[in-house]
Motif scaffolding. Sequence first.
Motif, PDB file in Angstrom:
ATOM      1  N   ASN A  81       3.098  -5.818  12.999  1.00 29.38           N
ATOM      2  CA  ASN A  81       1.903  -6.320  12.316  1.00 29.38           C
ATOM      3  C   ASN A  81       2.444  -6.901  10.887  1.00 29.38           C
ATOM      4  O   ASN A  81       1.724  -7.270   9.979  1.00 29.38           O
ATOM      5  CB  ASN A  81       1.186  -5.239  12.274  1.00 29.38           C
ATOM      6  CG  ASN A  81       1.695  -4.170  11.250  1.00 29.38           C
ATOM      7  OD1 ASN A  81       3.125  -4.040  10.709  1.00 29.38           O
ATOM      8  ND2 ASN A  81       0.911  -3.066  11.114  1.00 29.38           N
ATOM      9  N   ARG A  82       3.869  -7.171  10.870  1.00 24.89           N
ATOM     10  CA  ARG A  82       4.303  -7.600   9.438  1.00 24.89           C
ATOM     11  C   ARG A  82       4.292  -6.761   8.234  1.00 24.89           C
ATOM     12  O   ARG A  82       3.996  -7.518   7.162  1.00 24.89           O
ATOM     13  CB  ARG A  82       4.105  -8.905   9.149  1.00 24.89           C
ATOM     14  CG  ARG A  82       4.205  -9.948  10.711  1.00 24.89           C
ATOM     15  CD  ARG A  82       5.369 -10.114  10.905  1.00 24.89           C
ATOM     16  NE  ARG A  82       5.702 -11.417  11.828  1.00 24.89           N
ATOM     17  CZ  ARG A  82       6.406 -11.267  12.879  1.00 24.89           C
ATOM     18  NH1 ARG A  82       6.799 -10.225  13.314  1.00 24.89           N
ATOM     19  NH2 ARG A  82       6.394 -12.437  13.868  1.00 24.89           N
ATOM     20  N   LYS A  83       4.082  -5.447   8.419  1.00 22.12           N
ATOM     21  CA  LYS A  83       3.800  -4.934   7.187  1.00 22.12           C
ATOM     22  C   LYS A  83       4.397  -3.377   7.243  1.00 22.12           C
ATOM     23  O   LYS A  83       4.496  -2.779   8.719  1.00 22.12           O
ATOM     24  CB  LYS A  83       2.480  -4.802   6.686  1.00 22.12           C
ATOM     25  CG  LYS A  83       1.355  -4.276   7.730  1.00 22.12           C
ATOM     26  CD  LYS A  83      -0.095  -4.381   7.173  1.00 22.12           C
ATOM     27  CE  LYS A  83      -0.611  -5.635   7.768  1.00 22.12           C
ATOM     28  NZ  LYS A  83      -2.048  -5.724   7.565  1.00 22.12           N
ATOM     29  N   TYR A  84       4.588  -2.694   6.194  1.00 22.54           N
ATOM     30  CA  TYR A  84       5.116  -1.243   6.436  1.00 22.54           C
ATOM     31  C   TYR A  84       3.666  -0.428   6.206  1.00 22.54           C
ATOM     32  O   TYR A  84       3.150   0.201   5.062  1.00 22.54           O
ATOM     33  CB  TYR A  84       5.674  -0.768   5.275  1.00 22.54           C
ATOM     34  CG  TYR A  84       7.349  -1.067   5.501  1.00 22.54           C
ATOM     35  CD1 TYR A  84       7.961  -0.565   6.474  1.00 22.54           C
ATOM     36  CD2 TYR A  84       8.045  -1.931   4.319  1.00 22.54           C
ATOM     37  CE1 TYR A  84       9.322  -0.999   6.804  1.00 22.54           C
ATOM     38  CE2 TYR A  84       9.165  -2.326   4.538  1.00 22.54           C
ATOM     39  CZ  TYR A  84      10.093  -1.868   5.599  1.00 22.54           C
ATOM     40  OH  TYR A  84      11.121  -2.199   5.776  1.00 22.54           O
ATOM     41  N   GLN A  85       2.906  -0.386   7.418  1.00 22.50           N
ATOM     42  CA  GLN A  85       1.586   0.260   7.263  1.00 22.50           C
ATOM     43  C   GLN A  85       1.736   1.839   6.965  1.00 22.50           C
ATOM     44  O   GLN A  85       0.740   2.339   6.243  1.00 22.50           O
ATOM     45  CB  GLN A  85       0.769   0.039   8.677  1.00 22.50           C
ATOM     46  CG  GLN A  85      -0.656   0.453   8.638  1.00 22.50           C
ATOM     47  CD  GLN A  85      -1.365  -0.275   7.621  1.00 22.50           C
ATOM     48  OE1 GLN A  85      -1.291  -1.458   7.274  1.00 22.50           O
ATOM     49  NE2 GLN A  85      -2.395   0.153   6.774  1.00 22.50           N
ATOM     50  N   ILE A  86       2.727   2.417   7.215  1.00 21.80           N
ATOM     51  CA  ILE A  86       2.761   3.649   7.339  1.00 21.80           C
ATOM     52  C   ILE A  86       2.632   4.084   5.718  1.00 21.80           C
ATOM     53  O   ILE A  86       2.422   5.141   5.335  1.00 21.80           O
ATOM     54  CB  ILE A  86       3.800   4.405   8.010  1.00 21.80           C
ATOM     55  CG1 ILE A  86       3.687   5.914   8.028  1.00 21.80           C
ATOM     56  CG2 ILE A  86       5.333   3.779   7.469  1.00 21.80           C
ATOM     57  CD1 ILE A  86       4.587   6.745   9.010  1.00 21.80           C
ATOM     58  N   LEU A  87       3.425   3.188   4.997  1.00 21.88           N
ATOM     59  CA  LEU A  87       3.611   3.569   3.460  1.00 21.88           C
ATOM     60  C   LEU A  87       2.310   3.251   2.700  1.00 21.88           C
ATOM     61  O   LEU A  87       1.906   3.814   1.857  1.00 21.88           O
ATOM     62  CB  LEU A  87       4.750   2.390   3.000  1.00 21.88           C
ATOM     63  CG  LEU A  87       6.178   2.872   3.592  1.00 21.88           C
ATOM     64  CD1 LEU A  87       7.114   1.946   2.734  1.00 21.88           C
ATOM     65  CD2 LEU A  87       6.476   4.399   3.323  1.00 21.88           C
ATOM     66  N   ARG A  88       1.457   2.218   3.216  1.00 24.21           N
ATOM     67  CA  ARG A  88       0.468   1.966   2.907  1.00 24.21           C
ATOM     68  C   ARG A  88      -0.595   3.011   3.071  1.00 24.21           C
ATOM     69  O   ARG A  88      -1.395   3.557   2.254  1.00 24.21           O
ATOM     70  CB  ARG A  88      -0.461   0.732   3.525  1.00 24.21           C
ATOM     71  CG  ARG A  88       0.459  -0.673   3.095  1.00 24.21           C
ATOM     72  CD  ARG A  88      -0.198  -1.786   4.049  1.00 24.21           C
ATOM     73  NE  ARG A  88       0.386  -3.125   3.960  1.00 24.21           N
ATOM     74  CZ  ARG A  88       0.104  -3.972   2.956  1.00 24.21           C
ATOM     75  NH1 ARG A  88      -1.057  -3.711   2.175  1.00 24.21           N
ATOM     76  NH2 ARG A  88       0.772  -5.070   2.893  1.00 24.21           N
ATOM     77  N   ASN A  89      -0.710   3.701   4.134  1.00 21.77           N
ATOM     78  CA  ASN A  89      -1.467   4.889   4.424  1.00 21.77           C
ATOM     79  C   ASN A  89      -1.091   5.888   3.422  1.00 21.77           C
ATOM     80  O   ASN A  89      -1.920   6.654   3.041  1.00 21.77           O
ATOM     81  CB  ASN A  89      -1.251   5.360   5.827  1.00 21.77           C
ATOM     82  CG  ASN A  89      -1.752   4.138   7.022  1.00 21.77           C
ATOM     83  OD1 ASN A  89      -2.574   3.202   6.553  1.00 21.77           O
ATOM     84  ND2 ASN A  89      -1.469   4.254   8.213  1.00 21.77           N
ATOM     85  N   GLU A  90       0.221   5.886   3.520  1.00 25.76           N
ATOM     86  CA  GLU A  90       0.456   7.368   2.439  1.00 25.76           C
ATOM     87  C   GLU A  90       0.291   7.068   1.034  1.00 25.76           C
ATOM     88  O   GLU A  90      -0.145   7.841   0.302  1.00 25.76           O
ATOM     89  CB  GLU A  90       2.133   7.438   2.391  1.00 25.76           C
ATOM     90  CG  GLU A  90       2.674   8.069   3.766  1.00 25.76           C
ATOM     91  CD  GLU A  90       1.948   9.323   4.055  1.00 25.76           C
ATOM     92  OE1 GLU A  90       1.925  10.378   3.269  1.00 25.76           O
ATOM     93  OE2 GLU A  90       1.569   9.549   5.300  1.00 25.76           O
ATOM     94  N   MET A  91       0.289   5.737   0.597  1.00 29.78           N
ATOM     95  CA  MET A  91      -0.050   5.402  -0.741  1.00 29.78           C
ATOM     96  C   MET A  91      -1.581   5.852  -0.871  1.00 29.78           C
ATOM     97  O   MET A  91      -2.325   6.529  -2.113  1.00 29.78           O
ATOM     98  CB  MET A  91      -0.095   3.924  -1.280  1.00 29.78           C
ATOM     99  CG  MET A  91       1.501   3.644  -1.313  1.00 29.78           C
ATOM    100  SD  MET A  91       2.359   4.319  -2.622  1.00 29.78           S
ATOM    101  CE  MET A  91       1.634   3.285  -3.982  1.00 29.78           C
ATOM    102  N   SER A  92      -2.449   5.566   0.183  1.00 31.74           N
ATOM    103  CA  SER A  92      -4.029   5.900   0.227  1.00 31.74           C
ATOM    104  C   SER A  92      -4.081   7.401   0.199  1.00 31.74           C
ATOM    105  O   SER A  92      -4.791   7.897  -0.548  1.00 31.74           O
ATOM    106  CB  SER A  92      -4.587   5.415   1.299  1.00 31.74           C
ATOM    107  OG  SER A  92      -5.985   5.637   1.287  1.00 31.74           O
ATOM    108  N   ASN A  93      -3.365   8.081   0.833  1.00 32.37           N
ATOM    109  CA  ASN A  93      -3.332   9.588   1.172  1.00 32.37           C
ATOM    110  C   ASN A  93      -2.992  10.260  -0.382  1.00 32.37           C
ATOM    111  O   ASN A  93      -3.636  11.452  -0.439  1.00 32.37           O
ATOM    112  CB  ASN A  93      -2.258   9.847   2.105  1.00 32.37           C
ATOM    113  CG  ASN A  93      -2.631   9.490   3.458  1.00 32.37           C
ATOM    114  OD1 ASN A  93      -3.866   9.202   3.703  1.00 32.37           O
ATOM    115  ND2 ASN A  93      -1.767   9.681   4.313  1.00 32.37           N
ATOM    116  N   VAL A  94      -2.131   9.651  -1.404  1.00 33.17           N
ATOM    117  CA  VAL A  94      -1.838  10.330  -2.335  1.00 33.17           C
ATOM    118  C   VAL A  94      -2.864   9.691  -3.533  1.00 33.17           C
ATOM    119  O   VAL A  94      -2.593   9.947  -4.951  1.00 33.17           O
ATOM    120  CB  VAL A  94      -0.594  10.096  -2.919  1.00 33.17           C
ATOM    121  CG1 VAL A  94       0.277  10.872  -1.859  1.00 33.17           C
ATOM    122  CG2 VAL A  94      -0.248   8.759  -3.013  1.00 33.17           C
TER     123      VAL A  94
END
Length: 156
Positions: A81-94
């Motif tokens: 998907n050409r992105k670090y989606q898990i890191l985007r999700n973690e940013m949102s989680n914090v």
Amino acid sequence: MNPSPRAGTSTHRRLGHNPTTTSAAPADPSAGRFPSAGAAISSPDRKVVVLESDGSGMYNPQSLWTYAREQLDIVVLIFANRKYQILRNEMSNVGVPDFGPKAESLLDIGNPAIDWVSLSHGMGVPATRVETIEDLDRDFRAGLADSGPRLIEVLV
């Protein structure tokens, strides 16, 4: 490793296979492909299927070389998907759902796009790229039928 029905076991049985399926755990995005080498070595009579995103795949691309060197019977599906989606999700989680352009660019792995087919070939593993479900079906069936390692980059 996840040999559970959630990992698609019933689908594989319909195809006439009983593979071991591994995927990276959310807590450790680098954990997908190294355990699969152990699964393939410990159960050489079973096909191992790895499900991984392109972001977590960048944590350990050298595992492909191990697959080739040991001729492990593994099919890797990289969902690109050409992105670090898990890191985007973690940013949102914090509590940081939006961030500036510099931080945004650090989570984008589409510029330049990672060429998983070339990377895989360079490590000695045959690879294809698919964009349709029909192509995925064809290449996945071929990977299950052949022995040895294979990578399929699935563009999403």
